[in-house]
Scaffold this active site. Structure first.
Site, PDB file in Angstrom:
ATOM      1  CB  ILE A 126      39.243  21.728  93.559  1.00  0.00           C
ATOM      2  CG1 ILE A 126      39.621  20.442  94.299  1.00  0.00           C
ATOM      3  CG2 ILE A 126      39.910  21.834  92.185  1.00  0.00           C
ATOM      4  CD1 ILE A 126      39.163  19.175  93.660  1.00  0.00           C
ATOM      5  CD  GLU A 127      39.343  28.300  97.012  1.00  0.00           C
ATOM      6  OE1 GLU A 127      39.622  29.460  96.666  1.00  0.00           O
ATOM      7  OE2 GLU A 127      39.061  27.979  98.170  1.00  0.00           O
TER       8      GLU A 127
END
Ligand SMILES: *[C@@H]1O[C@H](CO)[C@@H](O)[C@H](O)[C@H]1NC(C)=O
Ligand SMILES: *[C@@H]1O[C@H](CO)[C@@H](O)[C@H](O)[C@H]1NC(C)=O
Ligand SMILES: *[C@@H]1O[C@H](CO)[C@@H](O)[C@H](O)[C@H]1NC(C)=O
Ligand SMILES: *[C@@H]1O[C@H](CO)[C@@H](O)[C@H](O)[C@H]1NC(C)=O
Length: 364
Positions: A126-127
């Site tokens: 989850i960037e």
């Protein structure tokens, strides 16, 4: 037989069908569908993004394969036969998991998918940018906590990991509660690459993962009281190809400006290229392989068909081994790469030797 009887019978058939479905293990030996339970001391974490390249991985080293490609039952059976974990990829827009019920649904869906595919956990990639103390900030911590709890409970021995940028200090505006994420997951995969995503000083081409910057990132995580055994070092098996606006005699390659999340310049003006492509290009380039001793990374210059000058920065066994040697010094959990499929796994003897050297550099 009445109508009730028929529906009772079809219900039974449905039930039997479901049971058969769950029991169908794609491996020749059904024992290979069992999730991996033991944890090896040193982690070698591989992102698998496509095809059957995994057949050429160095399985004497691999401990976990994260699936960033379509599910491959053959790979699942094979990984298990080598005692390696095979884990899902997890990504979700953070505004979709602020609500506890929606978050729980997402987690249940992933756990069920992992079970039906006989997988050993999940890698949360989850960037997304997050503002400190926003609803997303707390929801992300809760997501990691609840995902880890659910996986550990439902699939004993499973592994839940989280991908973080090379430094916890607001890189790309990812203001997460890093110490909580480390504590609540099995470990963090530190993406020690794309370290020029935000260039605050001179707008010039530089290494993807310079030595000092990389090591400092780990020190920053450890300054947050994160146990080094919760950190796996990620190294790049790719480089960046930059077009130079101007190239000076001392190899300063000036870049076009390109703001990214608040910084004036970024590696986004460059093009990511696989190690296998770099190896085909470097010997015939203008300079051949050069070494920058400040950044402890190789680079070269070349001219394209339009006459534009390019500078390519990358990692090779020399630069990777230097960083990998630091894993012991810092007491980290292991190493991994983005990604396992960027080497030339053809039958060409030079390519084979180069691929072998890249795998070997992981454990110097
Ligand atoms: C971050 O996580 C730590 C460790 O779990 C916790 O003690 C701290 O309160 C958290 N910080 C915030 C701002 O929630
Ligand atoms: C390129 O660099 C040279 C040497 O530093 C300088 O003289 C020249 O003005 C530069 N050209 C451009 C277009 O910036
Ligand atoms: C490029 O040069 C290096 C060093 O001389 C050599 O080891 C390597 O095999 C060459 N690569 C290719 C593809 O010819
Ligand atoms: C890298 O760090 C070392 C140790 O802190 C320092 O001596 C050296 O000057 C640094 N190199 C660069 C290029 O910043």
């Amino acid at each position: 037989m009445g109508i009730g009887g028929v529906s009772w019978l079809s219900y039974l058939i449905l039930l039997l069908g479901a049971a058969v479905c769950l029991a169908t293990c794609p491996c020749s030996d059904p024992a290979l569908c069992e999730p991996i339970k033991e944890t090896r001391e040193f982690e070698v974490y591989v992102f698998c993004v496509r095809g059957k390249n995994w057949k050429n991985y160095d399985w004497s080293q691999v401990t976990t394969v994260a699936l960033f490609a379509p599910y491959d039952p053959e790979l699942m059976c094979f990984a298990h036969s080598k005692g390696a974990r095979y884990v899902l990829k997890g990504d979700v827009p953070l505004n979709k998991i602020i609500d506890p019920k929606q978050r729980a649904d997402w987690i249940t869906e992933k756990v069920n998918l992992a079970k039906t595919q006989y997988m050993d956990g999940i890698n949360l990639d989850i960037e997304q940018p997050v503002i400190e103390y926003s609803p997303e900030y707390y929801a992300l911590t809760d997501l990691v906590k609840e995902t880890t709890e659910a996986f550990h409970r439902e699939i004993p021995g499973s592994q839940v990991t989280f991908d973080v940028a090379w430094s916890p200090n607001r890189v790309d505006v990812r203001c997460y509660n890093y110490s909580a994420l480390a504590e609540l997951s099995d470990f963090l995969f530190v993406m020690s690459y794309d370290e020029q995503s935000q260039i605050w000083t001179d707008c010039i081409a530089a290494a993807n993962a310079p030595f000092n910057k990389t090591i400092n990132g780990y020190k920053q995580f450890m300054n947050l009281n994160i146990d080094p055994k919760k950190l796996v070092m990620g190294v790049p098996w790719y480089g960046y190809d930059y077009v130079c606006l101007n190239l000076t005699e001392c190899n300063r390659c000036e870049l076009e400006k390109h703001p990214f999340r608040g910084a004036p310049c970024s590696d986004a003006v460059g093009r990511q290229i696989p190690y296998r492509t770099i190896m085909k290009q470097v010997n015939g380039s203008l300079t051949g392989r050069l070494w920058n001793d400040d950044q402890k990374a190789p680079f070269y210059n070349y001219k394209d068909a339009q006459g534009k000058t390019h500078q390519v920065w990358y990692d090779d066994p020399q630069s990777i081994a230097l960083k990998a040697a630091y894993i012991k010094k810092l007491g980290l959990r292991g190493i991994g790469m983005w990604n396992g499929d960027l080497l030339d796994y053809s039958n060409d003897p030079i390519a084979q030797q180069q691929a072998k050297a890249m795998w070997k550099a992981l454990i110097p």
